[in-house]
Design a protein around this motif. Structure first.
Motif, PDB file in Angstrom:
ATOM      1  N   ALA A  35       0.883  -1.314  -0.057  1.00  6.91           N
ATOM      2  CA  ALA A  35      -0.063  -0.061   0.088  1.00  6.91           C
ATOM      3  C   ALA A  35       1.033   1.111  -0.022  1.00  6.91           C
ATOM      4  N   THR A  36       0.495   2.204  -0.496  1.00  9.92           N
ATOM      5  CA  THR A  36       1.161   3.409  -0.431  1.00  9.92           C
ATOM      6  C   THR A  36       0.480   4.537   0.611  1.00  9.92           C
ATOM      7  N   GLY A  37       0.494   5.668   0.368  1.00  9.40           N
ATOM      8  CA  GLY A  37      -0.233   6.659   1.742  1.00  9.40           C
ATOM      9  C   GLY A  37       0.584   6.553   3.087  1.00  9.40           C
ATOM     10  N   SER A  38       0.174   7.232   3.936  1.00  6.57           N
ATOM     11  CA  SER A  38       1.138   7.612   5.138  1.00  6.57           C
ATOM     12  C   SER A  38       1.273   6.281   6.075  1.00  6.57           C
ATOM     13  N   SER A  39       0.267   5.790   6.123  1.00 10.29           N
ATOM     14  CA  SER A  39       0.099   4.743   7.233  1.00 10.29           C
ATOM     15  C   SER A  39       1.247   3.804   7.126  1.00 10.29           C
ATOM     16  N   PRO A  40       1.883   3.142   6.001  1.00 11.11           N
ATOM     17  CA  PRO A  40       2.928   2.106   6.136  1.00 11.11           C
ATOM     18  C   PRO A  40       4.095   2.792   5.933  1.00 11.11           C
ATOM     19  N   GLU A  41       4.206   4.164   5.717  1.00 13.96           N
ATOM     20  CA  GLU A  41       5.685   4.645   5.408  1.00 13.96           C
ATOM     21  C   GLU A  41       6.940   4.442   6.494  1.00 13.96           C
ATOM     22  N   ALA A  62       2.101  -3.387  -6.292  1.00 13.89           N
ATOM     23  CA  ALA A  62       1.177  -2.092  -5.936  1.00 13.89           C
ATOM     24  C   ALA A  62      -0.476  -2.569  -5.927  1.00 13.89           C
ATOM     25  N   LEU A  63      -1.063  -1.921  -4.999  1.00 12.55           N
ATOM     26  CA  LEU A  63      -2.529  -2.145  -4.631  1.00 12.55           C
ATOM     27  C   LEU A  63      -3.356  -1.322  -5.748  1.00 12.55           C
ATOM     28  N   ASP A  64      -2.923  -0.340  -5.912  1.00 12.84           N
ATOM     29  CA  ASP A  64      -3.460   0.715  -6.844  1.00 12.84           C
ATOM     30  C   ASP A  64      -2.796   1.700  -7.564  1.00 12.84           C
ATOM     31  N   LEU A 128      -1.789  -3.327   3.890  1.00 11.17           N
ATOM     32  CA  LEU A 128      -2.937  -2.233   3.645  1.00 11.17           C
ATOM     33  C   LEU A 128      -2.987  -1.366   4.649  1.00 11.17           C
ATOM     34  N   GLY A 129      -3.331   0.056   4.137  1.00  7.06           N
ATOM     35  CA  GLY A 129      -3.796   1.091   4.806  1.00  7.06           C
ATOM     36  C   GLY A 129      -5.359   0.910   4.994  1.00  7.06           C
ATOM     37  N   ILE A 130      -6.044   1.650   5.894  1.00  8.14           N
ATOM     38  CA  ILE A 130      -7.505   1.775   5.606  1.00  8.14           C
ATOM     39  C   ILE A 130      -7.980   3.120   5.610  1.00  8.14           C
ATOM     40  N   GLY A 131      -8.844   3.495   4.688  1.00  8.63           N
ATOM     41  CA  GLY A 131      -9.468   4.849   4.544  1.00  8.63           C
ATOM     42  C   GLY A 131     -10.234   5.185   5.755  1.00  8.63           C
ATOM     43  N   ALA A 132     -10.507   6.368   5.927  1.00  7.97           N
ATOM     44  CA  ALA A 132     -11.546   6.717   7.052  1.00  7.97           C
ATOM     45  C   ALA A 132     -12.636   6.363   6.852  1.00  7.97           C
ATOM     46  N   ILE A 136     -10.099  -0.339   1.245  1.00  4.71           N
ATOM     47  CA  ILE A 136      -8.984  -0.822   1.395  1.00  4.71           C
ATOM     48  C   ILE A 136      -8.460  -0.905   0.217  1.00  4.71           C
ATOM     49  N   GLY A 137      -7.269  -0.698  -0.404  1.00  9.72           N
ATOM     50  CA  GLY A 137      -7.029  -0.109  -1.801  1.00  9.72           C
ATOM     51  C   GLY A 137      -7.888   1.041  -2.040  1.00  9.72           C
ATOM     52  N   PHE A 138      -8.246   0.964  -3.339  1.00  9.18           N
ATOM     53  CA  PHE A 138      -9.311   2.035  -3.536  1.00  9.18           C
ATOM     54  C   PHE A 138     -10.783   1.676  -3.954  1.00  9.18           C
ATOM     55  N   ASN A 139     -10.922   0.385  -2.888  1.00  8.61           N
ATOM     56  CA  ASN A 139     -12.351  -0.074  -2.880  1.00  8.61           C
ATOM     57  C   ASN A 139     -13.115   0.645  -2.185  1.00  8.61           C
ATOM     58  N   SER A 163      -5.845  14.963  -0.900  1.00 10.39           N
ATOM     59  CA  SER A 163      -5.364  16.371  -1.381  1.00 10.39           C
ATOM     60  C   SER A 163      -4.152  16.920  -0.509  1.00 10.39           C
ATOM     61  N   ARG A 164      -3.933  16.443   0.593  1.00  6.07           N
ATOM     62  CA  ARG A 164      -2.779  16.678   1.354  1.00  6.07           C
ATOM     63  C   ARG A 164      -1.374  16.362   0.464  1.00  6.07           C
ATOM     64  N   PHE A 165      -1.373  15.557  -0.523  1.00  4.16           N
ATOM     65  CA  PHE A 165      -0.281  15.240  -1.421  1.00  4.16           C
ATOM     66  C   PHE A 165      -0.270  16.122  -2.458  1.00  4.16           C
ATOM     67  N   HIS A 198      -7.911   9.665  12.761  1.00  3.83           N
ATOM     68  CA  HIS A 198      -9.021   9.581  11.705  1.00  3.83           C
ATOM     69  C   HIS A 198      -9.456   8.364  11.331  1.00  3.83           C
ATOM     70  N   LYS A 199      -8.834   7.316  12.310  1.00  3.89           N
ATOM     71  CA  LYS A 199      -8.975   5.971  11.822  1.00  3.89           C
ATOM     72  C   LYS A 199      -9.906   5.088  12.733  1.00  3.89           C
ATOM     73  N   PRO A 200     -10.150   5.663  14.082  1.00  2.00           N
ATOM     74  CA  PRO A 200     -10.984   4.756  15.005  1.00  2.00           C
ATOM     75  C   PRO A 200     -12.340   4.090  14.576  1.00  2.00           C
TER      76      PRO A 200
END
Ligand code: F6R
Length: 258
Positions: A35-41, A62-64, A128-132, A136-139, A163-165, A198-200
């Protein structure tokens, strides 16, 4: 399912990296879903420090990938894999695989990525990360659990979060190619990393809620080898599950009901 809760995001990255390093070093070759994004950095950073300093027999999948960014764009996931993860882990660029978001026929590109995954023998471990919103992925919510690699529309919530990126939200692509939920469930093991405030809600819905299309990550409850590593902020709303004590982390089914 194993649940590991740490104090702080960096400690979560370290715990996830330890688990990964242990699995990678005992396999002659390893197909790692990333996964990309902040969580696994921080996981990738810690992993680089834990693995021996030689090129490893690791293939990255890559996931996506965003649709609409020019090839080589700094925010494309292909670039993130090449310049970030592969470079950190000292991997050949030939080991990087990304869904072809530049193909004129997304359906054909999806089928081709599914075939590539199958030809490589599948994913050994999917990070995987998880969206708020539980993606998962862009599912995004209400993706079918049987879905495979395909073109998807991103929700406004996801575009705003990402959008922060980018300089403005308008620059965030509207579409992406993503592995489907059934691709993710086909991985031999899954490692979900969730950190921050943002994830709870998403984490509760994913691991304590009903298995429901409204929360794509809840499909992970159907998988036989899932580890969730999160920091205490992301874990703050869990009420039914308690973390795995350190001594039992290698075992299976370590999440217990309160
Ligand atoms: C990224 C991906 C997404 C992210 C999710 C969380 O490849 O597939 O599902 O994992 O949006 O993003 P972060 O970690 O930035 O909060």
């Amino acid at each position: 399912m194993r649940l590991i809760v740490t104090d702080g995001a960096d400690a979560a990255g370290h715990a996830a990296a330890e688990l990964l390093a242990e699995r990678i070093t005992r396999a002659p070759k390893f197909r790692l879903g990333v996964a990309t994004g902040s969580s696994p950095e921080s996981t990738y950073r810690h992993l680089a420090a834990l693995l021996p300093p030689r090129p490893h027999a690791i293939e990255l999948f890559a996931l996506d990938e965003y649709i609409g960014l020019p090839r080589g764009h700094a925010q494309s996931y292909e670039e993130t894999l090449k310049q970030g993860i592969a470079s950190l882990l000292n991997l050949d660029l030939g080991s990087v695989h990304v869904p072809d978001a530049w193909h004129s026929d997304p359906t054909a590109a999806g089928l081709r990525y599914d075939a590539l995954l199958a030809n490589h023998g599948g994913i050994d471990l999917q990070i995987l990360g998880i969206g708020a919103n539980g993606h998962i992925g862009f599912n995004e919510p209400f993706s079918e659990f049987g879905s495979r690699t395909r073109r998807v529309a991103l929700t406004e919530e996801t575009r705003r979060a990402n959008s922060r990126f980018f300089a403005t939200v308008d620059q965030v692509p509207t579409y992406a190619m993503t592995q489907g939920i059934s691709n993710i469930l086909a991985a031999s093991a899954v490692l979900l990393i969730a950190t921050g405030q943002h994830k709870p809600d998403a984490l509760v819905a994913a691991i304590e809620g009903p298995i429901a299309w409204a929360c794509p990550a809840s499909a992970l409850q159907l998988h036989r080898d899932v580890t969730v590593v999160c920091d205490s902020a992301a874990a703050s709303s869990l009420t039914q599950t308690i973390p795995t004590p350190p001594a039992r982390r290698q075992g299976a089914n370590n999440v217990r009901l309160r």
